[in-house]
Design a protein around this motif. Structure first.
Motif, mmCIF file in Angstrom:
data_model
loop_
_atom_site.group_PDB
_atom_site.id
_atom_site.type_symbol
_atom_site.label_atom_id
_atom_site.label_comp_id
_atom_site.label_asym_id
_atom_site.label_seq_id
_atom_site.Cartn_x
_atom_site.Cartn_y
_atom_site.Cartn_z
ATOM 1 N N PRO A 224 -10.001 -7.243 57.756
ATOM 2 C CA PRO A 224 -11.057 -7.739 58.650
ATOM 3 C C PRO A 224 -12.370 -7.987 57.919
ATOM 4 N N GLU A 225 -13.060 -8.977 58.395
ATOM 5 C CA GLU A 225 -14.426 -9.218 57.937
ATOM 6 C C GLU A 225 -15.370 -8.387 58.804
ATOM 7 N N SER A 226 -16.454 -7.933 58.224
ATOM 8 C CA SER A 226 -17.380 -7.057 58.933
ATOM 9 C C SER A 226 -17.899 -7.711 60.207
ATOM 10 N N GLY A 227 -17.685 -7.010 61.330
ATOM 11 C CA GLY A 227 -18.260 -7.465 62.593
ATOM 12 C C GLY A 227 -17.443 -8.487 63.352
ATOM 13 N N GLU A 228 -16.382 -9.031 62.761
ATOM 14 C CA GLU A 228 -15.629 -10.065 63.487
ATOM 15 C C GLU A 228 -14.572 -9.412 64.377
ATOM 16 N N PRO A 229 -14.308 -10.001 65.548
ATOM 17 C CA PRO A 229 -13.277 -9.442 66.435
ATOM 18 C C PRO A 229 -11.879 -9.646 65.826
ATOM 19 N N GLU A 230 -10.979 -8.779 66.195
ATOM 20 C CA GLU A 230 -9.618 -8.874 65.670
ATOM 21 C C GLU A 230 -8.933 -10.104 66.256
ATOM 22 N N PRO A 231 -8.380 -10.974 65.410
ATOM 23 C CA PRO A 231 -7.725 -12.193 65.911
ATOM 24 C C PRO A 231 -6.561 -11.865 66.842
ATOM 25 N N GLU A 232 -6.207 -12.831 67.656
ATOM 26 C CA GLU A 232 -5.133 -12.634 68.631
ATOM 27 C C GLU A 232 -3.792 -12.363 67.942
ATOM 28 N N TRP A 233 -3.541 -13.036 66.796
ATOM 29 C CA TRP A 233 -2.253 -12.852 66.127
ATOM 30 C C TRP A 233 -2.117 -11.424 65.580
ATOM 31 N N VAL A 234 -3.255 -10.821 65.212
ATOM 32 C CA VAL A 234 -3.213 -9.437 64.724
ATOM 33 C C VAL A 234 -2.901 -8.491 65.884
ATOM 34 N N GLN A 235 -3.506 -8.720 67.046
ATOM 35 C CA GLN A 235 -3.189 -7.921 68.223
ATOM 36 C C GLN A 235 -1.711 -8.051 68.580
ATOM 37 N N SER A 236 -1.182 -9.255 68.434
ATOM 38 C CA SER A 236 0.238 -9.488 68.694
ATOM 39 C C SER A 236 1.112 -8.694 67.723
ATOM 40 N N GLU A 237 0.687 -8.629 66.450
ATOM 41 C CA GLU A 237 1.436 -7.867 65.453
ATOM 42 C C GLU A 237 1.408 -6.367 65.769
ATOM 43 N N ARG A 238 0.282 -5.884 66.277
ATOM 44 C CA ARG A 238 0.206 -4.471 66.680
ATOM 45 C C ARG A 238 1.249 -4.185 67.766
ATOM 46 N N GLN A 239 1.365 -5.113 68.708
ATOM 47 C CA GLN A 239 2.335 -4.935 69.780
ATOM 48 C C GLN A 239 3.767 -5.012 69.243
ATOM 49 N N GLN A 240 3.986 -5.908 68.264
ATOM 50 C CA GLN A 240 5.297 -6.000 67.616
ATOM 51 C C GLN A 240 5.681 -4.669 66.989
ATOM 52 N N PHE A 241 4.709 -4.048 66.340
ATOM 53 C CA PHE A 241 4.941 -2.741 65.718
ATOM 54 C C PHE A 241 5.422 -1.731 66.765
ATOM 55 N N LEU A 242 4.735 -1.703 67.906
ATOM 56 C CA LEU A 242 5.057 -0.725 68.947
ATOM 57 C C LEU A 242 6.393 -1.030 69.625
ATOM 58 N N ASP A 243 6.647 -2.328 69.875
ATOM 59 C CA ASP A 243 7.815 -2.709 70.673
ATOM 60 C C ASP A 243 9.099 -2.839 69.860
ATOM 61 N N PHE A 244 8.985 -3.296 68.603
ATOM 62 C CA PHE A 244 10.181 -3.651 67.849
ATOM 63 C C PHE A 244 10.331 -2.956 66.495
ATOM 64 N N ARG A 245 9.246 -2.521 65.881
ATOM 65 C CA ARG A 245 9.336 -1.898 64.557
ATOM 66 C C ARG A 245 9.557 -0.382 64.661
ATOM 67 N N ASP A 246 8.736 0.274 65.492
ATOM 68 C CA ASP A 246 8.783 1.733 65.624
ATOM 69 C C ASP A 246 9.875 2.111 66.623
ATOM 70 N N LEU A 247 11.101 2.161 66.141
ATOM 71 C CA LEU A 247 12.255 2.296 67.025
ATOM 72 C C LEU A 247 12.316 3.645 67.738
ATOM 73 N N ASP A 248 11.847 4.719 67.079
ATOM 74 C CA ASP A 248 11.894 6.037 67.721
ATOM 75 C C ASP A 248 10.584 6.409 68.411
ATOM 76 N N ARG A 249 9.644 5.453 68.438
ATOM 77 C CA ARG A 249 8.387 5.611 69.179
ATOM 78 C C ARG A 249 7.568 6.836 68.741
#
Length: 320
Positions: A224-249
């Motif tokens: 991230p650049e200082s002060g900039e909001p997190e892009p939408e694609w990064v938020q989507s990747e966070r959700q991917q991590f939770l839904d599909f990567r971290d299988l045992d939660r």
């Protein structure tokens, strides 16, 4: 030198690629099973998909310029190469192995290109000292004396040596052509899966606990650049991590989950195509092909001037 490897490059190149995130580049760590052809797999429209799957794209173009007689003759020679146990039959497994070989031809060409740089004594094998001296010798001779970050280079050397040992199946620290291919392209070899996972963890696991947390996962692809909001694609990747990567939660990725992520069990394109070619050509339904059965159905396996002319006529008729 930068052409060595692909997804999991040896030490020096691997470190250069790891800088990608700092330059705003998204590094895709997933090893994707590649499509066999860009053409639709629809035999009613022609056999171009099958030609490219069976021959590879460049070879398919070559066959397209041949007469039917020349195509059949060359196909006969290919069949002899596919029948590895020389029993006079081509099995589904042999067909699959051949298709994988043609699709990975770029890998073998890459290894051949690098082979000459490292096999200094010309004995047809590459010993670890040959590779080490060709890659690090200039720096290592002075104990990396002129380099600012000596420790990083020592780590790279140790990482390369560990991977070389993993690729070296007989433990003699002398690589055959196949072992050197596994060293440069570990993602293509099942027995190298552990080393690919280990190197991925080392790249991403910043707190050294042996796991990948969500922030480490994101940090590998985005700075991230200082002060900039997190892009939408990064938020989507966070959700991917939770839904599909971290299988045992449990909020982190262990070795098995990382392996599932970067080396997924994709749809097996070569297996499906081998079954298709076998089914369409196996006239006596004995689950194996004779050379004659393949030659009788030659226009599905390879192209020629005549098959292209026929397909062109069919397309023009459909367009009218």
């Amino acid at each position: 030198w930068l052409e060595r490897g692909r997804g999991w490059a040896p030490g020096l190149l691997g470190s250069l690629l790891a800088l990608g995130g700092k330059w705003g580049l998204v590094r895709d760590r997933v090893h994707h099973g590649q499509e066999l052809s860009d053409h639709p797999h629809d035999d009613r429209q022609g056999f171009q998909y099958d030609h490219e799957a069976f021959l590879g794209k460049e070879q398919a173009k070559t066959f397209d310029q041949l007469t039917p007689e020349e195509s059949r003759e060359r196909l006969g020679k290919i069949v002899d190469r596919i029948d590895r146990d020389r029993d006079g039959f081509v099995t589904q497994g042999e067909l699959k192995d051949w298709i994988k070989h043609t699709q990975n031809r770029y890998i073998f060409e890459n290894v051949q290109k690098n082979w000459r740089d490292y096999d200094r004594d010309g004995d047809g094998r590459i010993a670890w000292p040959e590779f080490k001296n060709a890659t690090y010798g200039y720096y290592e001779g002075e104990e990396f004396g002129d380099l600012e970050d000596k420790q990083s280079y020592r780590k790279m050397l140790a990482r390369d040596e560990r991977r070389f040992k993993a690729a070296d199946r007989d433990g003699d620290m002398v690589a055959t052509r196949e072992e050197f291919t596994a060293f440069l392209h570990p993602e293509e070899f099942d027995y190298m899966k552990d080393i690919v996972v280990t190197e991925t963890i080392e790249d991403i696991d910043k707190n050294g606990d042996g796991y990948v947390q969500v922030d480490e996962y994101i940090g590998d692809m985005y700075t991230p650049e200082s002060g900039e909001p997190e892009p939408e694609w990064v938020q989507s990747e966070r959700q991917q991590f939770l839904d599909f990567r971290d299988l045992d939660r449990d909020g982190r990725l262990d070795r098995a989950e990382i392996g599932h992520w970067i080396l997924p069990q994709d749809y097996d394109h070569p297996e499906v195509e081998a079954k298709h070619l076998l089914y369409e050509s196996d006239k006596d339904k004995d689950q194996r092909l004779t050379k004659q059965e393949i030659l009788d159905n030659w226009n599905m396996f390879v192209g020629s001037q005549a098959t292209n002319y026929g397909e062109d006529l069919t397309r023009k008729h459909d367009e009218l």
